[in-house]
Structure formats: C-alpha cells, structure tokens
Scaffold this motif. Structure first.
Motif, PDB file in Angstrom:
ATOM      1  N   LYS A  45       0.865  -1.175   0.000  1.00  0.00           N
ATOM      2  CA  LYS A  45       0.000   0.000   0.000  1.00  0.00           C
ATOM      3  C   LYS A  45       0.894   1.215   0.000  1.00  0.00           C
ATOM      4  O   LYS A  45       1.909   1.252   0.685  1.00  0.00           O
ATOM      5  CB  LYS A  45      -0.883  -0.059   1.242  1.00  0.00           C
ATOM      6  CG  LYS A  45      -1.244   1.271   1.818  1.00  0.00           C
ATOM      7  CD  LYS A  45      -2.100   1.127   3.042  1.00  0.00           C
ATOM      8  CE  LYS A  45      -1.712   2.240   3.989  1.00  0.00           C
ATOM      9  NZ  LYS A  45      -2.787   3.128   4.338  1.00  0.00           N
ATOM     10  N   SER A  46       0.531   2.205  -0.768  1.00  0.00           N
ATOM     11  CA  SER A  46       1.389   3.372  -0.880  1.00  0.00           C
ATOM     12  C   SER A  46       0.541   4.624  -0.952  1.00  0.00           C
ATOM     13  O   SER A  46      -0.469   4.645  -1.635  1.00  0.00           O
ATOM     14  CB  SER A  46       2.224   3.252  -2.153  1.00  0.00           C
ATOM     15  OG  SER A  46       2.965   4.422  -2.342  1.00  0.00           O
ATOM     16  N   GLU A  47       0.964   5.634  -0.245  1.00  0.00           N
ATOM     17  CA  GLU A  47       0.229   6.886  -0.346  1.00  0.00           C
ATOM     18  C   GLU A  47       1.147   8.022   0.034  1.00  0.00           C
ATOM     19  O   GLU A  47       2.229   7.818   0.550  1.00  0.00           O
ATOM     20  CB  GLU A  47      -0.994   6.889   0.568  1.00  0.00           C
ATOM     21  CG  GLU A  47      -0.672   6.972   2.031  1.00  0.00           C
ATOM     22  CD  GLU A  47      -1.400   5.910   2.828  1.00  0.00           C
ATOM     23  OE1 GLU A  47      -2.414   5.382   2.350  1.00  0.00           O
ATOM     24  OE2 GLU A  47      -0.930   5.603   3.935  1.00  0.00           O
ATOM     25  N   HIS A  49       1.504  11.077   2.413  1.00  0.00           N
ATOM     26  CA  HIS A  49       1.003  11.800   3.591  1.00  0.00           C
ATOM     27  C   HIS A  49       1.509  13.229   3.469  1.00  0.00           C
ATOM     28  O   HIS A  49       2.040  13.615   2.477  1.00  0.00           O
ATOM     29  CB  HIS A  49       1.574  11.248   4.894  1.00  0.00           C
ATOM     30  CG  HIS A  49       1.376   9.798   5.101  1.00  0.00           C
ATOM     31  ND1 HIS A  49       1.264   9.251   6.338  1.00  0.00           N
ATOM     32  CD2 HIS A  49       1.266   8.770   4.243  1.00  0.00           C
ATOM     33  CE1 HIS A  49       1.109   7.951   6.235  1.00  0.00           C
ATOM     34  NE2 HIS A  49       1.113   7.639   4.976  1.00  0.00           N
ATOM     35  N   PRO A  71       4.796  -0.799  -5.248  1.00  0.00           N
ATOM     36  CA  PRO A  71       3.673  -0.407  -4.380  1.00  0.00           C
ATOM     37  C   PRO A  71       2.737   0.601  -5.049  1.00  0.00           C
ATOM     38  O   PRO A  71       1.684   0.905  -4.501  1.00  0.00           O
ATOM     39  CB  PRO A  71       4.372   0.236  -3.175  1.00  0.00           C
ATOM     40  CG  PRO A  71       5.653   0.765  -3.720  1.00  0.00           C
ATOM     41  CD  PRO A  71       6.057  -0.152  -4.843  1.00  0.00           C
TER      42      PRO A  71
ATOM     43  N   ASP B 159      11.787  -2.264   0.386  1.00  0.00           N
ATOM     44  CA  ASP B 159      10.434  -2.381   0.933  1.00  0.00           C
ATOM     45  C   ASP B 159      10.538  -2.420   2.463  1.00  0.00           C
ATOM     46  O   ASP B 159      11.634  -2.262   3.014  1.00  0.00           O
ATOM     47  CB  ASP B 159       9.698  -3.616   0.383  1.00  0.00           C
ATOM     48  CG  ASP B 159      10.405  -4.924   0.742  1.00  0.00           C
ATOM     49  OD1 ASP B 159      11.317  -4.909   1.590  1.00  0.00           O
ATOM     50  OD2 ASP B 159      10.028  -5.972   0.183  1.00  0.00           O
ATOM     51  N   THR B 187      10.434   8.550  -0.106  1.00  0.00           N
ATOM     52  CA  THR B 187       9.032   8.642   0.314  1.00  0.00           C
ATOM     53  C   THR B 187       8.287   7.309   0.157  1.00  0.00           C
ATOM     54  O   THR B 187       7.538   6.908   1.035  1.00  0.00           O
ATOM     55  CB  THR B 187       8.325   9.740  -0.505  1.00  0.00           C
ATOM     56  OG1 THR B 187       9.072  10.941  -0.349  1.00  0.00           O
ATOM     57  CG2 THR B 187       6.914   9.967  -0.008  1.00  0.00           C
ATOM     58  N   ARG B 188       8.516   6.630  -0.957  1.00  0.00           N
ATOM     59  CA  ARG B 188       7.765   5.385  -1.214  1.00  0.00           C
ATOM     60  C   ARG B 188       8.191   4.242  -0.312  1.00  0.00           C
ATOM     61  O   ARG B 188       7.475   3.260  -0.178  1.00  0.00           O
ATOM     62  CB  ARG B 188       7.900   4.955  -2.667  1.00  0.00           C
ATOM     63  CG  ARG B 188       7.295   5.905  -3.637  1.00  0.00           C
ATOM     64  CD  ARG B 188       5.778   5.949  -3.539  1.00  0.00           C
ATOM     65  NE  ARG B 188       5.263   7.069  -4.317  1.00  0.00           N
ATOM     66  CZ  ARG B 188       3.979   7.384  -4.428  1.00  0.00           C
ATOM     67  NH1 ARG B 188       3.056   6.683  -3.797  1.00  0.00           N
ATOM     68  NH2 ARG B 188       3.615   8.410  -5.149  1.00  0.00           N
ATOM     69  N   HIS B 191       6.622   5.578   3.444  1.00  0.00           N
ATOM     70  CA  HIS B 191       5.172   5.666   3.614  1.00  0.00           C
ATOM     71  C   HIS B 191       4.399   4.530   2.950  1.00  0.00           C
ATOM     72  O   HIS B 191       3.178   4.541   2.961  1.00  0.00           O
ATOM     73  CB  HIS B 191       4.669   7.017   3.103  1.00  0.00           C
ATOM     74  CG  HIS B 191       4.974   8.141   4.051  1.00  0.00           C
ATOM     75  ND1 HIS B 191       4.789   9.462   3.736  1.00  0.00           N
ATOM     76  CD2 HIS B 191       5.462   8.131   5.319  1.00  0.00           C
ATOM     77  CE1 HIS B 191       5.141  10.214   4.767  1.00  0.00           C
ATOM     78  NE2 HIS B 191       5.562   9.431   5.730  1.00  0.00           N
ATOM     79  N   SER B 192       5.090   3.574   2.342  1.00  0.00           N
ATOM     80  CA  SER B 192       4.370   2.425   1.799  1.00  0.00           C
ATOM     81  C   SER B 192       4.340   1.330   2.844  1.00  0.00           C
ATOM     82  O   SER B 192       5.267   1.187   3.620  1.00  0.00           O
ATOM     83  CB  SER B 192       5.052   1.892   0.539  1.00  0.00           C
ATOM     84  OG  SER B 192       4.985   2.850  -0.478  1.00  0.00           O
ATOM     85  N   LYS B 193       3.257   0.558   2.828  1.00  0.00           N
ATOM     86  CA  LYS B 193       3.180  -0.584   3.735  1.00  0.00           C
ATOM     87  C   LYS B 193       3.440  -1.866   2.962  1.00  0.00           C
ATOM     88  O   LYS B 193       2.941  -2.023   1.846  1.00  0.00           O
ATOM     89  CB  LYS B 193       1.781  -0.676   4.358  1.00  0.00           C
ATOM     90  CG  LYS B 193       1.564   0.280   5.505  1.00  0.00           C
ATOM     91  CD  LYS B 193       0.298  -0.058   6.259  1.00  0.00           C
ATOM     92  CE  LYS B 193       0.203   0.781   7.524  1.00  0.00           C
ATOM     93  NZ  LYS B 193      -0.991   0.452   8.320  1.00  0.00           N
ATOM     94  N   VAL B 264      13.440   1.456  -4.144  1.00  0.00           N
ATOM     95  CA  VAL B 264      12.109   1.097  -4.654  1.00  0.00           C
ATOM     96  C   VAL B 264      12.140   0.886  -6.167  1.00  0.00           C
ATOM     97  O   VAL B 264      11.294   0.186  -6.727  1.00  0.00           O
ATOM     98  CB  VAL B 264      11.056   2.161  -4.256  1.00  0.00           C
ATOM     99  CG1 VAL B 264      11.175   3.429  -5.084  1.00  0.00           C
ATOM    100  CG2 VAL B 264       9.641   1.581  -4.369  1.00  0.00           C
TER     101      VAL B 264
END
Ligand SMILES: Cc1ncc(C[n+]2csc(CCOP(=O)(O)OP(=O)(O)O)c2C)c(N)n1
Lengths: 188, 558
Positions: A45-47, A49, A71, B159, B187-188, B191-193, B264
């Motif tokens: 999941k990526s977003e 913020h 992602p 990741d 950032t990826r 803030h990525s899960k 990434v």
C-alpha cells in the motif's frame, strides 16, 4: 529453466482510494490492506502523507495478489477506484483500467442509504467504511477478515457504528450484484 | 559471492552472512508495516538505546513509532544537534538511531563528515529520507552523494522487510567497523506498507561505557590526518565485504537486458521488465564495482535504473563498467513502472501530464491567516520560511516573497534591509514559525542584534505552539517532549530576544485581537528599530487533538 522469473502475469489486483484530507482515506486503506493480509495475500500500500492535513487531495494505492512488486498502481491499470469526494473523480479517473469499477457515493447511493434507526452511512465519519463495504462485495475476502481488520484499525468506541455501516453496504451491494449478474446471461 | 534466486510466490530472500537473520521465526505472524514503522521496530529489536532526530516528511514517523514501541525517542531542536547527540551516545558504546529528511542532512552535514573520521564505539545509524518528486519538500536532492562525500557506508532498502532487515544490518556493520552507517530512504519506502516478519528474539545489547581515546575522538589536524587514512582503509575493507557478502538480490532472466538497481526502483523494474535479469544492490556505498561489472559482462545490454541523480551510473561508467543510464528527464520526479518501461525502451515520446490534485491551503480557522492578511495589507516585502505558514504565498494573501530553507527568513530579511533603498528596506519583514525559529532562527536573531540594518528590522514569529506542518511534533518551545510529557521549563522567545539586545519585543494573540496585531505590525514598521513580534495562538488542530485525547482519557477513567 527460468526459475527466478518474477511474472507480471501473476494476477495483481489494484485498488485506488481517493478523496481529500480528513475523509479517512488512510484509515480506509489501512483496513483494506489489513483485511487482505489476514486472508493471506501479499499486500502493498502506498500513499502520500504530509500536506493532506491541510485539505489537499489524498490518494492511496493498495495492491494485492500472490506476489506484489511495485507499491504504486500504474496509470490505467486500477481494477477499482473508490472516490469519497465528487471533485476528486476527474483527477483520478485515469488510473482506472478500461472496464475497471468506479465506486463513489453516487454510484453506490443505494448501498449507503440510511435506515432511520441507524447512524447515516453517508455521514462524513462513516463514508469511508461504507464505501469499503461496497468494495468488499467485489473482493474475495471473507467477512471474518474484514471484521478483524475493522476492529484492529478503529478505536473501540467506533466499532459498532462502523461495522453496521460496513455490513449494510456490503450486503446491499452483494445483492445488487447478484441481480445485475443474473440479468447478463453471458456472464458467469 | 552469493547469488540469489527469486522464486515465484516466495518472498524475496534476503542475502546475508550474519547469523542473526537465521533467528527469524517463520511461524511468526507477518505484520503490515510502513518502512518507517519497520525501522522503528528494528531499532527496538536491535537494542537501540536512544533515537533522536528532527521532524521532516517523510521521515517523521520513525521516531514517533520508536516511542510507541517503547524506545527512548526524542526530538532535537534541529538535525545538527540530533546527530551530535547521536554521536555522543554512540561514543558511549550505545546503539543509536538518528532520523531526518534529506534537507536535514544539509543541516547536519558538519557532524556527519566528522563522524566518518572519528568513527563510533557503539552503533550509529542515520536514517535519511529523500523526497523525489517533492511531495512535501523544497528540493529533490539526492542524499546518496553525501554517503560518498563523507565516506559513510549506505544501505538502500526496497520495501518494509528490507527497511527492517537493513536497520539491523546497519547496526552490525556500524559495530563491526566502528563507522556511522546511513540508511537512505525515499518517500515510497517510508510511507508504503508491506509485509514484515520481525525477529523472534531481540539482539543482545552491550552496556554503555566511555573509553578514553584522545587521538581517535579529538579531531585536531594531527589526529584528523591519521583519522582520514583510517577512514579510507575502513571503506576498503567494507567494500571488499560488500563485494562478497553484501545484501544483493539477483533475479534471473534473459541475457538480453540486465538491470542494475536499488531502492524502490527495484520493484518498478521487476514489474516493468519481467524477463530481464536484475541485480539489486542493497549497499550502494561503497559501490561493489566488481560484482556489478561481472553482472554487466554477462548481459548484452546493462541499464542502471535509479531514481534521482545519475549517481550510480556515473560512478560505474568512470570505472569502465559497460552500463547505460536514463535520459535527463527521468532525473526529475519519482520513477514508476511506466517510467522504468520508458527508460528501458528508450522511449522519447512525451510523458502524460500528471493530473493536478487539490492543493493544500491554510485551515479556515488558522491563526496564520490574520498575520498574512495584515502583511498583505501593509504591502510588506516578506522574507518567509518553511512551515504551514508558507501557504501564505497562495491567494488570497500572496504575502510571501522569499522562502529558501529553514531559518533563512531572518538572514535574507537582514540582507535585503542592508542593501535596499530606505523606502523599500523599511517594508521588509521576516516571518518564521516557532519550530523553525528554534531550529535555525535563533542565530539569525543574534545576527540582527549584532549587525543591525540602518532601518532596523521586524521579525515575526508565528507561534502556534507546535510543529504543525509535519503533523504536530513538539519542540523546546512547546514545553512538551516527544512523548507529550511536560518539561520543567520551556524556551522563552521574548526573554531570549531581550537577552540578545533586541529593543522592542511584543506578544499578541492575533485571533483574539486582529486589529491590535495590525497596529503592532505597522508601528514596528514605522519605528525603524529592531523588533520581535510573537503572534501567539495555538494551532486549532492541536487544540482539537488535545481536547479529543483529554476526552478519551476522561472516558477511560469513568
Ligand atoms: C532542514 C529541514 N528540516 C525539516 C524540514 C521539514 N519541515 C518543514 S516545515 C517544518 C517546521 C514547521 O513548523 P513551524 O515553524 O512551527 O510552523 P508551522 O507549520 O507550525 O506553522 C519542518 C520541520 C525542512 N523543511 N527542512
């Protein structure tokens, strides 16, 4: 033999959730990805913020399957686009693949209607979870995973009303899909 | 050399030689974590004694989660201080984590370079988060250059699992070679899960202790010359280790196209070119040239897929490794699966324009609004700074004329005041937030008192009692620590200004009495003296948050 190959034709399903800051997009995508994880999928999941707190647009990509690499959802490949705020449909439509499913408070109006004795699912605070309920009618994830994900990601005092809104939307959308599918003889 | 195969349906194996990873429990439930959460968890599991840093998107949540997981986490006034505190902790044999965003490393660059010379006794892991595409930053600098410039080994996770693993790996490398280690994030990653299987048992820790080592830790020229030699020798050893045992992932594929990548970009590349052979480099500094050359020699065409600057490809070409890079346009912004496909196909057709989202704006009840309304009305030349209040640049106010980096408002305002004709000079106002003032505005105020411009100057602190932009972090001026515990005292801007020799110091509540604020500003502009105005009103988001948490505490009690 190419045993090390990572296959892109391994089916990956992509969902994009979009709206504006304060609508609970991030919470919704947390619940969604948690439910998918519980069902045993690989999930990413990526977003972005950051500026969202100031009312800017927010968009969260969720991808799942047996094996997910990037992602981020490539443009034009999303299977589902869930948009919580009408002005955000336009800016996000391009992520959806050609026959992808768009879910908005308008397309799902019947599924998020309120019963007089229950909290209104269209209310700001419940809309994110109600639309997840609609989305859930399309995904192969058992109800138990959804319930656990809802409970795990929302504070306890919110459980009751969110679970009600979710179940109601999920049930109505599932029924509606049965009806539409039955009226299309070519579809399985 | 370890060759790794990525098998369908199985997680990417982590290549390593150090035994701790074998302790990983395979029965343990996988967790879905952001990269930031994964680093915080690894810090906890890795026995990190102290975590310090300064907030900055996308790095902020590392320390907040480290606190949540029970670690000792604290905000420093700025990144330089954070790194110095971290360095001291690591001199004392403790495992230490320091976090910041990419531009924070500019602020902390001085101790960063010296830390490479002195090395450390315990472990010093510096997590630096770049923001390609500038989702919430003022530049898209590529911090990998710092690792090379300072001689600090660097790991780049792809990741959350790798963010977890590499944090532990960084601790080990740091302790084994007594060197600071940088984890470069983007950032990826932050803030990525994605799924993470943590260690079953935390690593053993060592007691903190200080051992005197004057030539090792005191950088006078005589000792620093030796330290520089030692640094290069150490990097050679680490490079040799990286070639043989470093964390690589190799994906088998056709020999037509080989891809060398990191971070990434690896994920995008695997998806963009499912048939290509891929070498993912986990430790990108010191660069494992031999390993990459061997890979490049084995394919017809070898492309370096990297986000940001053409840093790796330039170094590889200089070493004579047969690789190609990307077109200049992919230096800007983030990479995606589509963009990587274009790089590989040498596609020169125009890229689709990204859809504009809704821009952020000042909240309707934001107290900063009052200040910008008055500044706009008074036709000021506003040297601005970084925070929520930078949004004062947007309509309807358009009341900001410069914004360079944190703290610059005061120096830039003074510079303009010194050189502009009088009528223009007296319209210059420096506007700075409370967190930014503590971060790097205090020295600007000292400069103002020391070298006052002929027309004096006006500094306006927009004090909303919090670091709002990055999501409500405490700082020395709020009187609360990272865990919201109250501090015995707090930084008093007014007293500080008076002690520096600023003549006029005023405080007001801009929301309570906007006219008073406006009058104060106009008087200050007319007076031509050195003036500090503190516009003090807590951020309404903070007030609501505090009210909500108090309500839930009450509810829990009853
Ligand atoms: C060197 C550096 N560190 C961190 C940041 C991230 N950052 C942007 S604005 C800001 C502080 C904002 O706080 P404040 O000055 O109190 O203004 P507010 O947002 O509360 O109005 C921070 C930490 C940055 N831009 N540069």
């Amino acid at each position: 033999m190419r045993s090390g190959e990572i296959m892109t034709d391994d089916p990956v399903t992509s969902v994009v959730l979009a709206g504006i800051g304060g609508q609970g997009i991030v919470t919704a995508s947390n619940i969604l990805s948690d439910a998918l994880r519980r069902h045993g999928y690989d999930v990413k999941k990526s977003e972005i913020h950051g500026m969202s707190q100031r009312g800017g647009s927010v968009c969260s990509d969720v991808r799942f399957g047996r094996r997910v690499m990037s992602p981020m959802v490539p443009v034009g490949t999303a299977d589902y686009l869930v948009v919580m705020e009408p002005t955000q449909v336009g800016p996000n439509r391009h992520v959806l693949r050609q026959d992808g499913v768009l879910i908005t408070p308008d397309t799902a109006a019947y599924a998020i209607e309120s019963n007089s004795d229950e909290p209104d699912p269209k209310a700001e605070k419940l809309l994110n979870v109600a639309l997840l309920g609609v989305l859930s009618a399309y995904l192969d994830v058992p109800g138990a995973c959804w319930m656990a994900a809802l409970r795990g990601n929302l504070s306890e005092r919110l459980h009751d009303m969110n679970i009600k809104a979710f179940i109601r939307a999920r049930t109505v959308e599932t029924m509606a899909r049965l009806v539409t599918d039955a009226s299309k003889p070519n579809r399985r | 050399m370890v060759l790794m195969r990525v098998i369908r349906d199985q997680p990417i194996p982590f290549v390593n030689s150090i035994s701790v990873y074998e302790k990983r429990s395979h029965t343990m439930e996988q967790m879905l974590l952001t990269g930031n959460e994964a680093i915080a968890l690894a810090a906890r599991d890795g026995g990190v004694r102290l975590g310090t840093g300064y907030p900055g998107t996308p790095s902020t949540e590392i320390l907040e989660n480290f606190d949540r997981f029970g670690g000792q986490a604290q905000w420093a006034p700025n990144e330089k201080v954070a790194l110095e505190v971290g360095l001291g902790s690591a001199y004392g044999n403790a495992r230490t984590l320091v976090t910041m965003k990419h531009v924070g490393l500019n602020v902390a660059a001085d101790p960063f370079f010296s830390a490479a010379y002195t090395g450390v006794i315990g472990a010093l892991v510096i997590a630096v988060a770049d923001d390609p595409g500038m989702h919430s930053s003022q530049n898209e600098q590529d911090s990998r250059r710092y690792a090379e410039a300072a001689g600090v080994p660097m790991l780049e996770p792809s990741d959350s699992q790798e963010a977890y693993d590499y944090t532990l790996k960084a601790i080990e490398i740091s302790e084994r070679w007594n060197t600071p280690v940088m984890i470069r994030l983007t950032t990826r990653i932050c803030h990525s899960k994605s799924l993470v299987t943590p260690l079953r048992d935390p690593l053993n820790t060592r007691p903190a202790a200080f051992q005197r080592d004057i030539p090792g830790l005191v950088m006078i020229p005589a000792y620093a010359r030796i330290a520089h030699q030692r640094l290069r020798e150490r990097l050679n050893e680490i490079a040799a280790w990286n070639e043989k045992e470093g964390p690589f992932v190799e994906v088998e594929g056709d020999a037509d196209t080989g891809i060398v990548t990191s971070g990434v970009s690896f994920m995008h590349a695997c998806e963009a070119a499912p048939k290509a052979r891929v070498l993912k480099v986990g430790m990108t500094y010191p660069i494992p040239f031999r390993r990459i050359r061997k890979f490049a020699d084995g394919v017809k065409r070898c492309v370096v897929v990297e986000e940001g600057d053409p840093w790796l490809v330039t170094a590889l070409k200089a070493e004579g490794v047969p690789v190609t890079g990307k077109q200049e346009r992919y230096r800007f912004g983030e990479l995606t699966v589509d963009r990587v496909r274009r790089i590989l196909n040498n596609d020169t057709s125009p890229e689709p324009k990204p859809e504009p989202g809704r821009p952020p704006r000042l909240c309707p009840d934001c107290p900063h609004r009052v200040a910008f309304a008055a500044l706009s009305k008074a036709n000021c030349i506003v040297t601005g700074d970084i925070g929520c209040y930078t949004l004062g640049v947007l309509p309807p106010f358009e009341a900001m004329d410069t914004c360079a980096c944190m703290g610059a408002s005061i120096g830039v305002g003074l510079g303009l005041r010194h050189v502009l004709p009088r009528e223009e000079a007296r319209r210059v106002v420096s506007v700075i937030g409370d967190s930014t003032f503590v971060h790097s505005g205090i020295t600007g105020l000292a400069e103002m008192a020391y070298n006052p411009p002929p027309t004096g100057h006006v500094v306006l602190i927009l004090d909303n009692d919090i670091t709002a932009m990055t999501g409500m972090q405490e700082h020395p001026g709020t009187g609360r620590r990272l865990d919201r515990e109250e501090t015995p005292s707090k930084l008093n801007y007014e007293a500080l200004a008076l002690s520096l020799g600023i003549q006029d110091v005023h405080v007001c509540d801009p929301v309570d009495d906007p006219e008073d604020f406006e009058r104060m500003l106009n008087d200050a502009l007319a007076n031509e003296r050195l003036t500090l105005i503190v516009a003090r009103k807590p951020c309404p988001l903070l007030t609501r948050k505090t009210a909500a948490s108090e309500a839930s505490c009450e509810a829990a009690k009853s």
